[in-house]
Design a protein around this motif. Structure first.
Motif, mmCIF file in Angstrom:
data_model
loop_
_atom_site.group_PDB
_atom_site.id
_atom_site.type_symbol
_atom_site.label_atom_id
_atom_site.label_comp_id
_atom_site.label_asym_id
_atom_site.label_seq_id
_atom_site.Cartn_x
_atom_site.Cartn_y
_atom_site.Cartn_z
ATOM 1 N N ARG A 1 0.836 -1.213 -0.176
ATOM 2 C CA ARG A 1 0.065 0.096 0.030
ATOM 3 C C ARG A 1 0.733 1.230 0.183
ATOM 4 O O ARG A 1 0.462 2.216 -0.547
ATOM 5 N N HIS B 1 0.786 3.999 -3.043
ATOM 6 C CA HIS B 1 0.334 5.382 -2.793
ATOM 7 C C HIS B 1 1.413 6.307 -3.258
ATOM 8 O O HIS B 1 1.257 7.358 -3.696
ATOM 9 N N ALA C 1 0.686 9.108 -6.253
ATOM 10 C CA ALA C 1 0.386 10.138 -5.310
ATOM 11 C C ALA C 1 -0.158 11.260 -6.038
ATOM 12 O O ALA C 1 -1.244 11.908 -5.897
ATOM 13 N N VAL D 1 -1.772 9.244 1.286
ATOM 14 C CA VAL D 1 -0.770 10.057 0.654
ATOM 15 C C VAL D 1 -0.342 11.274 1.472
ATOM 16 O O VAL D 1 0.861 11.806 1.487
#
Length: 195
Positions: free
Chosen positions: A108, A112, A116, A166
């Motif tokens: 994850r 991200h 982003a 993020v």
């Protein structure tokens, strides 16, 4: 062993074959352009030209630039979720729950970081996608239950997911000058303390 999780991004509504082809061509064109010039330079005109359709087709399909970005994210999220549900271990089934949880965090975080700019470009359109957070929270909650963790698992799952978002990653890595490895080490320590 973890229970199978349903994909929570939702299946797209049934569409005509030509509409499905146009949608796939537009998403492919957007992904190719983004890989070449980045998210900031990606325009609806460029996507239409690359896909060989009119600009109006892009707007009818996605509504806005943010809608296009959200559709790209939905596609990538569905692929990631499929890896969690049925991919190889340790992210997918078949590994120890702790190994799966740690693989989830690493995966994850990487997803991200890679996406982003795309997540930020999708803005509120993507931010309103509660199914994505719901899927991740459910997965983490099930793994915590398998590990015998006690307490409010819904809250604990959300607390473990939050550092992988993020805004937090940007603060830690871009502004706090931490490396991804340091962030992942900190997240791993947090998981081990909770478990």
């Amino acid at each position: 062993m973890s229970r199978p999780l349903p994909l929570l991004t939702g299946a797209p509504p049934a569409e005509r074959a030509d509409a499905a082809r146009n949608r796939a061509a537009l998403l492919e064109a957007a992904a190719e352009l983004m890989a070449g010039c980045g998210v900031a330079a990606l325009t609806m005109d460029a996507v239409a030209t690359r896909a060989g359709v009119g600009k109006g087709t892009v707007f009818r399909r996605f509504g806005s630039r943010e809608g296009l970005m959200a559709s790209l994210l939905n596609h990538r999220e569905a692929e990631w979720q499929a890896g969690v549900i049925s991919g190889p271990p340790p992210l997918g089934p078949g590994a120890d729950p702790l190994d799966r949880l740690l693989a989830f965090g690493a995966s994850r975080l990487r997803l991200h970081r890679d996406q982003a700019a795309l997540i930020e470009a999708a803005g509120a359109v993507w931010g309103e996608n509660h199914a994505v957070l719901g899927f991740a929270a459910l997965h983490v909650r099930l793994l915590l239950a398998e590990l015998g963790v006690e307490g409010d698992l819904r809250y604990l799952a959300t607390a473990l997911i939050a550092p992988l978002g993020v805004p937090v990653l940007r603060q830690q890595i871009d502004h706090g000058q931490m490396t991804e490895a340091q962030v992942l080490d900190g997240w791993t320590e947090l998981v081990r303390r909770v478990v």
